[in-house]
Write a protein that holds these residues in place. Structure first.
Motif, PDB file in Angstrom:
ATOM      1  N   ALA A  33      41.039 -30.861   0.277  1.00 44.69           N
ATOM      2  CA  ALA A  33      39.793 -30.428   0.911  1.00 44.69           C
ATOM      3  C   ALA A  33      39.504 -29.014   0.393  1.00 44.69           C
ATOM      4  CB  ALA A  33      39.922 -30.443   2.435  1.00 44.69           C
ATOM      5  N   GLY A  34      39.242 -28.947  -0.911  1.00 41.52           N
ATOM      6  CA  GLY A  34      39.083 -27.658  -1.576  1.00 41.52           C
ATOM      7  C   GLY A  34      37.655 -27.167  -1.682  1.00 41.52           C
ATOM      8  N   PHE A  35      36.833 -27.576  -0.707  1.00 48.67           N
ATOM      9  CA  PHE A  35      35.465 -27.051  -0.587  1.00 48.67           C
ATOM     10  C   PHE A  35      35.312 -26.555   0.849  1.00 48.67           C
ATOM     11  CE2 PHE A  35      35.125 -30.382  -3.850  1.00 48.67           C
ATOM     12  CZ  PHE A  35      34.497 -29.689  -4.875  1.00 48.67           C
ATOM     13  N   SER A  36      34.279 -25.768   1.094  1.00 48.98           N
ATOM     14  CA  SER A  36      34.028 -25.362   2.468  1.00 48.98           C
ATOM     15  C   SER A  36      33.742 -26.611   3.290  1.00 48.98           C
ATOM     16  CB  SER A  36      32.824 -24.417   2.525  1.00 48.98           C
ATOM     17  OG  SER A  36      31.646 -25.150   2.222  1.00 48.98           O
ATOM     18  N   CYS A  37      33.945 -26.510   4.583  1.00 52.39           N
ATOM     19  CA  CYS A  37      33.712 -27.653   5.468  1.00 52.39           C
ATOM     20  C   CYS A  37      32.282 -28.156   5.303  1.00 52.39           C
ATOM     21  CB  CYS A  37      33.985 -27.228   6.906  1.00 52.39           C
ATOM     22  SG  CYS A  37      33.680 -28.518   8.103  1.00 52.39           S
ATOM     23  N   ARG A  38      31.363 -27.224   5.211  1.00 56.01           N
ATOM     24  CA  ARG A  38      29.949 -27.586   5.070  1.00 56.01           C
ATOM     25  C   ARG A  38      29.677 -28.359   3.781  1.00 56.01           C
ATOM     26  NH1 ARG A  38      24.671 -23.797   5.668  1.00 56.01           N
ATOM     27  NH2 ARG A  38      23.498 -24.951   4.129  1.00 56.01           N
ATOM     28  N   GLU A  39      30.238 -27.843   2.676  1.00 58.42           N
ATOM     29  CA  GLU A  39      30.067 -28.495   1.376  1.00 58.42           C
ATOM     30  C   GLU A  39      30.736 -29.875   1.356  1.00 58.42           C
ATOM     31  OE1 GLU A  39      28.253 -27.577  -1.148  1.00 58.42           O
ATOM     32  OE2 GLU A  39      28.979 -29.010  -2.656  1.00 58.42           O
ATOM     33  N   LEU A  40      31.896 -29.941   1.979  1.00 58.00           N
ATOM     34  CA  LEU A  40      32.626 -31.198   2.054  1.00 58.00           C
ATOM     35  C   LEU A  40      31.818 -32.252   2.810  1.00 58.00           C
ATOM     36  CD1 LEU A  40      35.401 -31.878   0.949  1.00 58.00           C
ATOM     37  CD2 LEU A  40      36.397 -31.138   3.108  1.00 58.00           C
ATOM     38  N   CYS A  41      31.245 -31.836   3.937  1.00 57.75           N
ATOM     39  CA  CYS A  41      30.434 -32.760   4.746  1.00 57.75           C
ATOM     40  C   CYS A  41      29.215 -33.227   3.946  1.00 57.75           C
ATOM     41  CB  CYS A  41      30.008 -32.102   6.057  1.00 57.75           C
ATOM     42  SG  CYS A  41      31.389 -31.891   7.192  1.00 57.75           S
ATOM     43  N   CYS A  42      28.587 -32.301   3.204  1.00 55.29           N
ATOM     44  CA  CYS A  42      27.432 -32.642   2.353  1.00 55.29           C
ATOM     45  C   CYS A  42      27.820 -33.689   1.324  1.00 55.29           C
ATOM     46  CB  CYS A  42      26.970 -31.420   1.569  1.00 55.29           C
ATOM     47  SG  CYS A  42      25.796 -30.427   2.399  1.00 55.29           S
ATOM     48  N   ARG A  43      28.937 -33.444   0.649  1.00 54.49           N
ATOM     49  CA  ARG A  43      29.364 -34.357  -0.424  1.00 54.49           C
ATOM     50  C   ARG A  43      29.757 -35.721   0.139  1.00 54.49           C
ATOM     51  NH1 ARG A  43      31.426 -31.464  -5.704  1.00 54.49           N
ATOM     52  NH2 ARG A  43      30.317 -29.502  -5.528  1.00 54.49           N
ATOM     53  N   LEU A  44      30.439 -35.727   1.284  1.00 56.86           N
ATOM     54  CA  LEU A  44      30.804 -37.000   1.920  1.00 56.86           C
ATOM     55  C   LEU A  44      29.546 -37.790   2.281  1.00 56.86           C
ATOM     56  CD1 LEU A  44      33.741 -35.783   4.186  1.00 56.86           C
ATOM     57  CD2 LEU A  44      33.900 -37.685   2.570  1.00 56.86           C
ATOM     58  N   THR A  45      28.589 -37.097   2.868  1.00 58.92           N
ATOM     59  CA  THR A  45      27.355 -37.756   3.294  1.00 58.92           C
ATOM     60  C   THR A  45      26.622 -38.336   2.076  1.00 58.92           C
ATOM     61  OG1 THR A  45      27.233 -36.191   5.104  1.00 58.92           O
ATOM     62  CG2 THR A  45      25.229 -37.429   4.642  1.00 58.92           C
ATOM     63  N   ARG A  46      26.561 -37.547   0.993  1.00 59.73           N
ATOM     64  CA  ARG A  46      25.928 -38.039  -0.240  1.00 59.73           C
ATOM     65  C   ARG A  46      26.626 -39.285  -0.776  1.00 59.73           C
ATOM     66  NH1 ARG A  46      25.155 -32.820  -2.136  1.00 59.73           N
ATOM     67  NH2 ARG A  46      26.656 -32.952  -3.834  1.00 59.73           N
ATOM     68  N   ALA A  47      27.952 -39.345  -0.534  1.00 59.41           N
ATOM     69  CA  ALA A  47      28.731 -40.507  -1.001  1.00 59.41           C
ATOM     70  C   ALA A  47      28.625 -41.688  -0.036  1.00 59.41           C
ATOM     71  CB  ALA A  47      30.193 -40.109  -1.177  1.00 59.41           C
ATOM     72  N   GLY A  48      27.870 -41.498   1.050  1.00 61.89           N
ATOM     73  CA  GLY A  48      27.706 -42.580   2.020  1.00 61.89           C
ATOM     74  C   GLY A  48      28.883 -42.711   2.973  1.00 61.89           C
ATOM     75  N   ILE A  49      29.665 -41.646   3.083  1.00 60.08           N
ATOM     76  CA  ILE A  49      30.835 -41.659   3.978  1.00 60.08           C
ATOM     77  C   ILE A  49      30.560 -40.689   5.131  1.00 60.08           C
ATOM     78  CG2 ILE A  49      33.326 -41.189   4.155  1.00 60.08           C
ATOM     79  CD1 ILE A  49      33.432 -41.596   1.045  1.00 60.08           C
ATOM     80  N   ALA A  50      30.564 -41.190   6.346  1.00 54.95           N
ATOM     81  CA  ALA A  50      30.344 -40.300   7.503  1.00 54.95           C
ATOM     82  C   ALA A  50      31.526 -39.344   7.620  1.00 54.95           C
ATOM     83  CB  ALA A  50      30.206 -41.128   8.770  1.00 54.95           C
ATOM     84  N   PRO A  51      31.269 -38.021   7.625  1.00 55.69           N
ATOM     85  CA  PRO A  51      32.388 -37.077   7.702  1.00 55.69           C
ATOM     86  C   PRO A  51      33.324 -37.348   8.880  1.00 55.69           C
ATOM     87  CG  PRO A  51      30.380 -35.913   7.150  1.00 55.69           C
ATOM     88  CD  PRO A  51      29.984 -37.326   7.444  1.00 55.69           C
TER      89      PRO A  51
END
Ligand SMILES: [Zn+2]
Ligand SMILES: [Zn+2]
Length: 268
Positions: A33-51
């Motif tokens: 989890a080497g991104f900020s929590c916010r960035e991680l949530c953004c990327r997960l959401t873009r990938a279609g995965i609910a954080p």
């Protein structure tokens, strides 16, 4: 989705942040989890995965580009961090440990969210760096990034995996001509540093077996490497072992990649 189906998504990889999502049925875990929590949530959401569907974070090692989002993300989602013992101590000292932590010894195995997880030590200049093999039924994914050399421990762990996520960090000529200080160049090239394209491709020719269907190359340096160069080297390597049928991808720093799903029928 069948029980033995596994989906891998590279959410981002490189020296400025690493995170990978692995899904199987209702199970969702992150490796790093080497991104900020916010960035991680953004990327997960873009990938279609609910954080909030992520059940745990597995950590390879303590370096910031792998660990910086662990505490905030795990605490926000109220999920555990799974980390090797000395890495836990280090993160604790840095006050970067989330509330829920599961500590393991490098080399141990455990069950996590329906995955069987095998851990193995790797050679890298961190406290207690590890790689992982995740299994669900007969399906397996092996991941090794940030390693100076691939020794027999790494080979034994990764051989036979259906999906391989493997480091290809630098192009030697680009590293040598870069403006990086000599000490840093030496560190990157050392057995406690990173795997360059040549070593990575050579190693993959050993690791790829009949069972392998996917290879994703990760942690590609933005200053001392090039995505196209890595892809070309990988295609050449696959051609040399007559495995052009493999799904090949190169993870990016700036954006997520399309997911790859493996099931036992071999279809993507
Ligand atoms: Zn790294
Ligand atoms: Zn590292």
């Amino acid at each position: 989705m069948s029980r033995q189906t596994m989906t891998f998504t590279a959410l981002g990889s490189g020296s400025k942040g690493n995170a990978f999502a692995i899904q199987s049925g209702d199970s969702v875990i992150l490796v790093d989890a080497g991104f900020s929590c916010r960035e991680l949530c953004c990327r997960l959401t873009r990938a279609g995965i609910a954080p909030d569907s992520v059940q745990a974070v597995l950590l390879t090692h303590d370096h910031t580009d792998h660990a910086c989002g662990c505490r905030v993300f795990c605490d926000k989602m109220q999920i555990p961090l799974y980390s090797a013992s000395l890495t836990v101590d280090y993160l604790d000292n840095m006050e970067c440990l989330p509330a829920r932590v599961f500590e393991f010894q490098a080399g141990s195995r455990f069950e996590l969210a329906g995955f069987e997880v095998s851990t193995f030590p790797v050679s890298h200049d961190a406290c207690d760096p590890v790689g992982f093999v995740l299994r669900k039924g007969e399906t397996s994914l092996g991941i090794a990034t940030d390693l100076g050399i691939a020794d027999d421990t790494v080979r034994n762990a990764l051989t036979g995996c259906n999906m391989l996520v493997f480091e290809s960090n630098y192009d030697l000529a680009m590293l040598e001509t870069s403006k990086r200080p000599p000490m840093l160049k030496k560190r990157i090239r050392s057995f406690k540093g990173h795997l360059g394209n040549t070593d990575s491709m050579q190693e993959l020719t050993r690791l790829i077996s009949e069972e392998t269907r996917m290879v994703t190359l990760v942690h590609v340096s933005r200053e001392c490497n090039d995505y196209t160069l890595v892809e070309e080297a990988a295609r050449e390597m696959l051609s040399s072992i007559h495995r052009e049928d493999l799904y090949l991808d190169v993870a990016r720093q700036e954006d997520i990649r399309a997911p790859f799903t493996f099931d036992r029928s071999g279809a993507q």
